[in-house]
Write a protein that holds these residues in place. Structure first.
Motif, short mmCIF file in Angstrom:
data_model
loop_
_atom_site.label_atom_id
_atom_site.label_comp_id
_atom_site.label_asym_id
_atom_site.label_seq_id
_atom_site.Cartn_x
_atom_site.Cartn_y
_atom_site.Cartn_z
N ASP A 1 0.82 -1.21 0.00
CA ASP A 1 0.00 0.00 0.00
C ASP A 1 0.86 1.26 0.00
O ASP A 1 0.36 2.36 -0.26
N LYS A 2 2.16 1.09 0.28
CA LYS A 2 3.08 2.23 0.31
C LYS A 2 4.14 2.15 -0.79
O LYS A 2 4.82 3.14 -1.07
N VAL A 3 4.30 0.99 -1.38
CA VAL A 3 5.37 0.78 -2.37
C VAL A 3 4.81 0.09 -3.61
O VAL A 3 4.04 -0.87 -3.50
N ASP A 4 5.20 0.58 -4.76
CA ASP A 4 4.93 -0.12 -6.02
C ASP A 4 6.14 -0.98 -6.34
O ASP A 4 7.21 -0.46 -6.66
N PHE A 5 6.00 -2.30 -6.22
CA PHE A 5 7.07 -3.21 -6.57
C PHE A 5 6.88 -3.69 -8.01
O PHE A 5 5.79 -4.11 -8.40
N ASP A 6 7.94 -3.62 -8.77
CA ASP A 6 7.90 -4.11 -10.16
C ASP A 6 8.92 -5.24 -10.29
O ASP A 6 10.12 -5.00 -10.45
N TYR A 7 8.44 -6.46 -10.19
CA TYR A 7 9.33 -7.63 -10.26
C TYR A 7 9.45 -8.12 -11.70
O TYR A 7 8.44 -8.35 -12.37
N GLN A 8 10.68 -8.30 -12.16
CA GLN A 8 10.94 -8.76 -13.52
C GLN A 8 11.96 -9.90 -13.49
O GLN A 8 12.98 -9.79 -12.80
N ASN A 9 11.69 -10.98 -14.22
CA ASN A 9 12.59 -12.12 -14.28
C ASN A 9 13.09 -12.28 -15.71
O ASN A 9 12.30 -12.33 -16.65
N ALA A 10 14.41 -12.35 -15.87
CA ALA A 10 15.01 -12.40 -17.21
C ALA A 10 15.06 -13.80 -17.79
O ALA A 10 15.52 -13.99 -18.93
N SER A 11 14.65 -14.81 -17.02
CA SER A 11 14.61 -16.20 -17.49
C SER A 11 15.96 -16.69 -18.02
O SER A 11 16.02 -17.47 -18.96
N GLY A 12 17.02 -16.17 -17.41
CA GLY A 12 18.36 -16.62 -17.78
C GLY A 12 18.89 -16.05 -19.08
O GLY A 12 19.97 -16.43 -19.53
N ASP A 13 18.17 -15.12 -19.69
CA ASP A 13 18.54 -14.56 -20.99
C ASP A 13 19.22 -13.20 -20.78
O ASP A 13 18.62 -12.27 -20.26
N LEU A 14 20.47 -13.09 -21.20
CA LEU A 14 21.23 -11.85 -20.98
C LEU A 14 20.63 -10.67 -21.74
O LEU A 14 20.68 -9.53 -21.27
N SER A 15 20.06 -10.92 -22.93
CA SER A 15 19.43 -9.83 -23.67
C SER A 15 18.18 -9.34 -22.94
O SER A 15 17.86 -8.14 -22.97
N ASN A 16 17.48 -10.25 -22.26
CA ASN A 16 16.34 -9.84 -21.45
C ASN A 16 16.79 -8.94 -20.30
O ASN A 16 16.08 -8.00 -19.92
N CYS A 17 17.96 -9.25 -19.72
CA CYS A 17 18.50 -8.41 -18.64
C CYS A 17 18.64 -6.96 -19.09
O CYS A 17 18.26 -6.03 -18.37
N THR A 18 19.17 -6.78 -20.29
CA THR A 18 19.37 -5.43 -20.81
C THR A 18 18.04 -4.71 -21.00
O THR A 18 17.89 -3.54 -20.62
N THR A 19 17.07 -5.42 -21.57
CA THR A 19 15.75 -4.83 -21.81
C THR A 19 15.06 -4.46 -20.50
O THR A 19 14.49 -3.37 -20.35
N ILE A 20 15.11 -5.37 -19.53
CA ILE A 20 14.47 -5.13 -18.24
C ILE A 20 15.15 -3.97 -17.50
O ILE A 20 14.48 -3.11 -16.93
N ALA A 21 16.48 -3.96 -17.51
CA ALA A 21 17.22 -2.88 -16.84
C ALA A 21 16.82 -1.53 -17.40
O ALA A 21 16.60 -0.57 -16.65
N GLU A 22 16.73 -1.44 -18.72
CA GLU A 22 16.34 -0.18 -19.36
C GLU A 22 14.94 0.23 -18.94
O GLU A 22 14.68 1.41 -18.67
N LYS A 23 14.03 -0.74 -18.86
CA LYS A 23 12.65 -0.45 -18.45
C LYS A 23 12.60 0.09 -17.02
O LYS A 23 11.94 1.09 -16.75
N LEU A 24 13.31 -0.57 -16.10
CA LEU A 24 13.28 -0.16 -14.70
C LEU A 24 13.85 1.24 -14.52
O LEU A 24 13.37 2.01 -13.68
N VAL A 25 14.88 1.55 -15.27
CA VAL A 25 15.47 2.89 -15.20
C VAL A 25 14.53 3.93 -15.79
O VAL A 25 14.27 4.99 -15.18
N ASN A 26 13.96 3.64 -16.96
CA ASN A 26 13.06 4.59 -17.62
C ASN A 26 11.78 4.82 -16.83
O ASN A 26 11.17 5.89 -16.93
N ASP A 27 11.39 3.84 -16.04
CA ASP A 27 10.17 3.97 -15.24
C ASP A 27 10.37 4.84 -13.99
O ASP A 27 9.42 5.10 -13.26
#
Length: 332
Positions: A69-95
């Motif tokens: 109720d006080k925090v918006d948690f955005d959990y993302q799992n890259a499923s072991g894919d390094l390219s997914n890590c890059t995409t997710i990292a960019e999203k979390l920063v841009n958000d």
């Protein structure tokens, strides 16, 4: 008509006064809602150790009052894919997250490449300095801090010898593209040499290689040692389905790998590691410290635990010494 006109004028005056009152007191609805803290989470892959590091982090924050109720948690799992890590990292920063929790070295490196301003807390990273995440583990000097999962590699090699006293030659198996794995493998080489064990390196660079590399070790070594390697932890059943069927025991880096068929480990508790990282995040959110001045944290030795898989031992025809069983967490 006069009565109707008077009523309309009265309503208009009330509405005007209400509007003025709202503007004077600053109680407009748009200004009364407190903005929620935003915390992004990036996890490299799904397997017991990293899942536990996530749960420990969440529990620590929840117990400190950082509830949904006080925090918006955005959990993302890259499923072991390094390219997914890059995409997710960019999203979390841009958000525009207020803090990012990165679980495992590749996930942490991906976030580090995307922001130098958002506080980042890492866990399941063996040596943040060696991985290029911080200037030093004692004083990070940037926007990153966290909790190291450096395991007692020397003690794990000693455990191998306790269980397998006749072992002469071992394989040190790890992912050649993970900095934390390379770091631990180098420690294991020194420990093996000090223990008069001959060793060979068995490296993988993607999951499709795991079964083939394991098969290549059959009949050539007496045991396999695997550190806390993210790729091999995720693909542990691919290792043990081959190794255990061919009487090739695996001493591993953490308890989740024992659950998935490894013979034994003396390792850290990843849930407690997550809680440790969670406390660091709390200190940052409450302004008690900043990542640049917050040393990398380590679990105390007493939180390392012996775990033994008795089902694997039976399949391998190995008798675990009773003095080890007496103090071990048993996986069946």
């Amino acid at each position: 008509m006069k009565k109707l006109l008077c009523a309309c004028v009265a309503l208009l005056m009330c509405a005007t006064m209400a509007a003025c009152s709202s503007n004077d007191t600053g109680t407009d609805a748009s200004t009364t809602t407190e903005s929620k803290i935003k915390i992004g989470v990036i996890q490299l892959a799904e397997h017991p150790a990293l899942d536990s590091a996530y749960q420990g982090f969440m529990d620590a924050l929840t117990e400190a009052g950082y509830t949904e109720d006080k925090v918006d948690f955005d959990y993302q799992n890259a499923s072991g894919d390094l390219s997914n890590c890059t995409t997710i990292a960019e999203k979390l920063v841009n958000d525009g997250n207020d803090l990012i929790y990165a679980i495992a070295t590749p996930a942490a490196q991906s976030v580090a490449n995307k922001t130098t301003s958002i506080p980042v807390v890492v866990s399941a990273v063996t040596d943040p300095a060696d991985s290029g995440l911080v200037a030093s583990n004692e004083k990070p000097g940037n926007n990153i801090t966290g909790a190291s999962d450096l395991t007692p590699v020397k003690e794990q090699i000693e455990l191998l010898q306790q269980i397998l006293p006749d072992a002469k030659k071992i394989a040190i198996m790890y992912c050649s593209s993970e900095d934390n794995s390379i770091f631990q493998a180098n420690i294991a080489k020194d420990a093996a040499t000090a223990a008069n064990l001959e060793y060979v390196e068995a490296t993988v660079s993607d999951t499709s290689m795991i079964q083939q590399v394991t098969e290549s070790l059959i009949g050539k070594v007496d045991a396999i040692y695997i550190p806390t390697d993210n790729m091999l932890a995720e693909g542990m059943t691919s290792v043990t389905s081959v190794a255990n069927a061919n009487n090739l025991p695996c001493i591993v880096g953490e308890g989740g790998m024992v659950i998935n068929g490894g013979l034994a480990t003396y390792g850290i508790d990843y849930y407690e590691l997550g809680r440790l990282a969670g406390q660091q995040a709390i200190d940052i959110l409450e302004g008690k410290s900043v990542p640049a001045d917050m040393p990398i944290a380590y679990l105390p030795a007493e939180q390392c635990a012996l775990t033994v898989n008795t089902t694997a031992a039976s399949q391998l025809g190995i008798t675990i010494p009773q003095e080890l069983l007496d103090k071990a967490e048993i996986v069946e």
